[in-house]
Enzyme design. Structure first.
Site, PDB file in Angstrom:
ATOM      1  N   HIS A  57     -12.291 -20.831 -48.389  1.00 26.72           N
ATOM      2  CA  HIS A  57     -11.549 -19.594 -48.118  1.00 26.72           C
ATOM      3  C   HIS A  57     -12.501 -18.402 -47.992  1.00 26.72           C
ATOM      4  O   HIS A  57     -12.787 -17.713 -48.967  1.00 26.72           O
ATOM      5  CB  HIS A  57     -10.547 -19.375 -49.261  1.00 26.72           C
ATOM      6  CG  HIS A  57      -9.494 -18.353 -48.962  1.00 26.72           C
ATOM      7  ND1 HIS A  57      -8.200 -18.476 -49.402  1.00 26.72           N
ATOM      8  CD2 HIS A  57      -9.536 -17.193 -48.277  1.00 26.72           C
ATOM      9  CE1 HIS A  57      -7.499 -17.432 -49.001  1.00 26.72           C
ATOM     10  NE2 HIS A  57      -8.287 -16.630 -48.326  1.00 26.72           N
ATOM     11  N   HIS A  59     -13.460 -14.962 -45.426  1.00 23.18           N
ATOM     12  CA  HIS A  59     -13.136 -14.113 -44.269  1.00 23.18           C
ATOM     13  C   HIS A  59     -14.452 -13.603 -43.685  1.00 23.18           C
ATOM     14  O   HIS A  59     -15.161 -12.831 -44.337  1.00 23.18           O
ATOM     15  CB  HIS A  59     -12.242 -12.944 -44.683  1.00 23.18           C
ATOM     16  CG  HIS A  59     -10.903 -13.373 -45.200  1.00 23.18           C
ATOM     17  ND1 HIS A  59      -9.837 -13.645 -44.364  1.00 23.18           N
ATOM     18  CD2 HIS A  59     -10.460 -13.612 -46.459  1.00 23.18           C
ATOM     19  CE1 HIS A  59      -8.785 -14.018 -45.091  1.00 23.18           C
ATOM     20  NE2 HIS A  59      -9.146 -14.009 -46.361  1.00 23.18           N
ATOM     21  N   ASP A 151      -3.380 -17.250 -43.601  1.00 22.90           N
ATOM     22  CA  ASP A 151      -3.789 -16.459 -44.768  1.00 22.90           C
ATOM     23  C   ASP A 151      -3.895 -14.966 -44.473  1.00 22.90           C
ATOM     24  O   ASP A 151      -4.382 -14.549 -43.428  1.00 22.90           O
ATOM     25  CB  ASP A 151      -5.119 -16.937 -45.337  1.00 22.90           C
ATOM     26  CG  ASP A 151      -5.473 -16.143 -46.580  1.00 22.90           C
ATOM     27  OD1 ASP A 151      -4.714 -16.222 -47.543  1.00 22.90           O
ATOM     28  OD2 ASP A 151      -6.466 -15.401 -46.560  1.00 22.90           O
ATOM     29  N   HIS A 178      -0.788 -19.110 -48.063  1.00 28.15           N
ATOM     30  CA  HIS A 178      -0.887 -17.854 -48.825  1.00 28.15           C
ATOM     31  C   HIS A 178       0.531 -17.604 -49.342  1.00 28.15           C
ATOM     32  O   HIS A 178       1.391 -17.145 -48.593  1.00 28.15           O
ATOM     33  CB  HIS A 178      -1.378 -16.738 -47.884  1.00 28.15           C
ATOM     34  CG  HIS A 178      -1.295 -15.361 -48.447  1.00 28.15           C
ATOM     35  ND1 HIS A 178      -2.412 -14.580 -48.664  1.00 28.15           N
ATOM     36  CD2 HIS A 178      -0.225 -14.604 -48.816  1.00 28.15           C
ATOM     37  CE1 HIS A 178      -2.029 -13.395 -49.148  1.00 28.15           C
ATOM     38  NE2 HIS A 178      -0.713 -13.386 -49.247  1.00 28.15           N
ATOM     39  N   ASP A 304     -12.214 -16.445 -51.431  1.00 27.78           N
ATOM     40  CA  ASP A 304     -11.423 -15.408 -50.747  1.00 27.78           C
ATOM     41  C   ASP A 304     -12.300 -14.180 -50.480  1.00 27.78           C
ATOM     42  O   ASP A 304     -11.845 -13.037 -50.608  1.00 27.78           O
ATOM     43  CB  ASP A 304     -10.155 -15.036 -51.527  1.00 27.78           C
ATOM     44  CG  ASP A 304      -9.164 -14.251 -50.669  1.00 27.78           C
ATOM     45  OD1 ASP A 304      -9.406 -14.103 -49.448  1.00 27.78           O
ATOM     46  OD2 ASP A 304      -8.151 -13.784 -51.225  1.00 27.78           O
TER      47      ASP A 304
HETATM   48 ZN   LIG Z   1      -4.605 -14.901 -48.905  1.00 27.03          ZN
END
Ligand SMILES: [Zn+2]
Length: 430
Positions: A57, A59, A151, A178, A304
């Site tokens: 996870h 970004h 997500d 999510h 995340d």
């Molecule tokens: Zn999320």
């Protein structure tokens, strides 16, 4: 390619020190006091050797928000954190909902060369939550997508979620949800509780997460498909996942380093660096998450990592975007919250941060045993090191770490990607 001899390492932090030799892309020899020969010797006395870490996870923000992060800067941060593979979330601009975009992200990862990038495909077109994206063409693309997620947003339509779960079975994919019931979190700013009442901020109740997890576990059990729950944040969610696993359903879950370590009272500072989605919860939740990770109810740690540009973060709480960076601090936070207190061993760290996420993401060549013949995807950690987090000194392009100023244990000394060092002496090699 240089052959390396990592000297006097502790495999999984256990047993007697051994030397590990790599040649080409693989581990070729493991033993006590091996001759150096033609290899390049690297003194790693006291260091723990783990398989390269894998993040389910991340970004990376490219394409679209290259001012916050690029594939190049994000994957360099990942390598510095000990990662050899990361899954790049689909909420980019344009959204990664076609073969074209996922192949672009995958290629950028290859070009940067710091770690492997496995793009996550969007479940719905444009993350709109209405029309299923072309999951099959993303799975068949050069990026070989196996993890699908909207997500940032929840796939809240139960019928669509059911169809997506059914669809990905054809190529052994997984839906990473999510879990956030949108109608229960309109305008939500932080965890719903005593602190939100005192601060007068709109609450994000635990039930908004738990209701979706319960529904999705039932759906996954009903259609016999794989469900992965992103960033579990409440004690009740841990109970639900324990229940679903008890039923024999193929449900996995992740927890973030920040949910293992920080609580919602930090919002009292009104510093938006502590604003994140799902929000920081309470001491009771943190305890349950740590226990759930230690006993295997929660399968893995995922960062995340959510970099944001200064103008999106250094503003008033209500206007700030939620999210925290995490790639460069994840391992240290896990050591701080679980290993040093005696809740988890280094062997379990290898499982929860490498082997299990690689298996959930169906990543080949990652999360493999430290054994002769295996790919030399390695993370070398100095467990005795202590360091103070400096937001400005990080490789990520953004500065929104909630751990700035914290002293943390354990530091990554070297990372190897298929036998090639991406990090040496704690510094990126390119
Ligand atoms: Zn999320």
């Amino acid at each position: 390619m240089t052959s390396w001899l990592l000297q006097a390492v502790l495999l999984y932090g256990e047993g007697e020190p051994v030397d590990v030799r790599t040649d080409g892309e693989r581990i070729v020899e493991i033993g006590a006091a091996l001759p150096v020969g033609d290899s390049r010797a690297y003194d790693a006395a006291g260091c723990v050797l783990l398989p390269g870490l894998v993040d389910l996870h991340t970004h990376l923000r490219e394409p679209g928000r290259e001012d916050a992060e690029t594939v190049e800067t994000g994957t360099r941060a990942a390598a510095l954190g000990g990662f050899t593979a990361v899954h790049a979330m689909a909420n980019t601009d344009p959204v990664a909902d076609t073969a074209g975009v996922v192949e672009q992200v995958w290629r950028l990862g290859q070009e940067a060369g710091h770690c492997d990038v496995a793009p996550v495909g969007a479940v719905t077109v444009g993350l709109g939550g209405e029309q299923m994206a072309e999951l099959g063409t993303m799975a068949d693309s050069a990026a070989r997508v196996r993890v699908f997620s909207d997500d940032g947003k929840c796939v809240s339509d139960a019928s669509l979620m059911r169809r997506a779960l059914e669809y990905v079975k054809a190529f052994d994919g997984v839906i990473a949800q999510h879990a956030q019931e949108p109608r229960l979190t309109v305008g939500a700013q932080m965890n719903e509780g005593i602190t939100s009442s005192r601060l007068g901020l709109t609450g994000w109740p635990a039930v908004a997460e738990e209701a979706v997890i319960a529904r999705d576990c039932l759906l996954a059990g009903h259609v016999g498909s794989r469900l992965h729950v992103c960033h579990v944040s409440t004690a009740g969610s841990v109970e639900l996942i324990r229940w679903a696993k008890g039923k024999g359903w193929d449900v996995t879950a992740e927890v973030t380093p920040h949910h293992l370590s920080l609580t919602d009272d930090l919002a009292c500072s009104y510093d938006p660096v502590f604003k994140v989605n799902p929000p920081l919860r309470t001491d009771v939740d943190v305890e349950a998450l740590r226990a759930g990770l230690a006993d295997g109810t929660i399968d893995c740690v995922a960062t995340d990592h959510a970099p944001h540009a200064l103008e999106d973060k250094e503003t008033e709480w209500g206007a700030a975007l939620p999210g925290m960076t995490g790639l460069e601090t994840a391992l240290s936070v896990v050591v701080d919250t679980l290993v040093e207190p005696g809740l988890m061993s280094w062997r379990q760290v290898a499982e929860r941060l490498s082997e299990t996420p690689a298996r959930i993401g169906r990543l080949e060549g990652h999360g493999r045993p430290l054994a002769v013949g295996e790919p030399a995807n390695l993370c070398l950690v100095d467990p005795a090191a202590r360091w103070t987090v400096d937001a400005r000194a990080m490789a990520t392009r953004s500065r929104n770490t909630p751990f700035a100023g914290h002293e943390l244990p354990a530091r990554v000394r070297a990372t190897f990607l298929r036998g090639r060092p991406t990090v040496l002496d704690g510094k990126a090699t390119s």
